[in-house]
Design an enzyme around this catalytic site. Structure first.
Site, short mmCIF file in Angstrom:
data_model
loop_
_atom_site.label_atom_id
_atom_site.label_comp_id
_atom_site.label_asym_id
_atom_site.label_seq_id
_atom_site.Cartn_x
_atom_site.Cartn_y
_atom_site.Cartn_z
N PHE A 189 60.08 60.85 89.11
CA PHE A 189 60.69 59.44 88.16
C PHE A 189 59.81 59.45 86.86
CE2 PHE A 189 59.55 55.25 86.94
CZ PHE A 189 60.97 54.45 87.26
N ASP A 190 58.90 59.82 86.64
CA ASP A 190 57.90 59.74 85.55
C ASP A 190 58.70 60.77 84.35
OD1 ASP A 190 55.13 58.43 85.44
OD2 ASP A 190 56.01 58.90 87.43
N SER A 191 58.72 61.86 84.85
CA SER A 191 59.42 63.02 83.93
C SER A 191 60.87 62.76 83.77
CB SER A 191 59.38 64.20 84.66
OG SER A 191 58.17 64.78 84.95
#
Length: 242
Positions: A185-187
């Site tokens: 999710f972060d990337s």
């Protein structure tokens, strides 16, 4: 009344450290006289231990702490649900082990509220950061960033640091376009924010690896590689249709 800053804490089976971390975070915000109104939201992410009970107890004890119960696992899923419901100007999140030194938190928030960035994120790989982690994780992290640069053309230095803040624009315009519900999710958040022209601010941090982390490194790396390929294909198809 909605707070200016919401601090989300995704947790899965963290009954042992949840209270200690929440109390430490509250103490920092109070003692440092953090200038904005704030609220801590514990995101119980399908825990099977007593994490939810601890979260409820903290919420009943402190008026500035609440919780959200998410029935399925996935850090991305937990953050998506919290951010879609939030009315705060800025939503921030950090890993529950508080690996990042909290003294960087005011700068993280000011980057969004005062400097006008859409996303602010801690970066473990930029000059000025002080990091303590195993050689294996250090090597894997640098290889991962290298692949992101080669495959996806990223310009930021750290994609996966669990210390971020986003404004309402990101939550309304980028969040619905993110497909991953778990660790990638972060990337994907960072990549799509860059791709669509949103402003990203990286700040140096002091970060100490949590030796008790339950993340399965090799399984996570495999999922990251597949997700990177999916993103590459997604934007190749979009480019053809434009």
């Amino acid at each position: 009344m909605n707070p200016v800053v919401e601090i989300d804490l995704p947790v899965y089976n963290e009954e042992k450290c949840l209270r200690k971390s929440v109390e430490r975070l509250r103490d920092f915000l109070i003692k440092s006289r953090f200038r904005h109104s704030w609220r801590i939201v514990i995101l119980n992410n399908a825990s099977t231990d007593r994490t939810l009970e601890v979260a409820k107890a903290l919420a009943s004890e402190f008026s500035d702490v609440t919780y959200l119960n998410i029935s399925k696992k996935g850090r991305g899923r937990a953050l998506r649900e919290a951010w879609m419901k939030s009315r705060a100007k800025v939503c921030a999140y950090m890993d529950i082990d508080l690996s990042t030194d909290l003294r960087a938190f005011p700068k993280l928030i000011d980057s969004v509220l005062k400097e006008g960035y859409d996303i602010a994120t801690g970066s473990r790989l930029m000059r000025g950061s002080r990091i303590k982690r195993s050689l294996k994780r250090e090597i894997l992290s640098r290889i991962y960033i290298f692949l992101l640069k080669v495959w996806l053309g990223i310009s930021f230095k750290d994609a996966q640091c669990g210390f971020k803040a986003v404004n309402m624009r990101i939550r309304k315009e980028v969040l619905p376009r993110i497909l991953d519900q778990e660790w990638f999710f972060d990337s994907e958040l960072m990549f799509k924010s860059q791709r669509y022209g949103y402003r990203i601010k990286e700040i140096p941090i002091v970060w100490i690896e949590d030796k008790s982390s339950t993340v399965h490194i090799y399984k996570t790396v495999k999922n990251y590689l597949l997700s990177m390929l999916r993103l590459k294909l997604e934007f190749m198809i979009d480019s053809v249709h434009q």
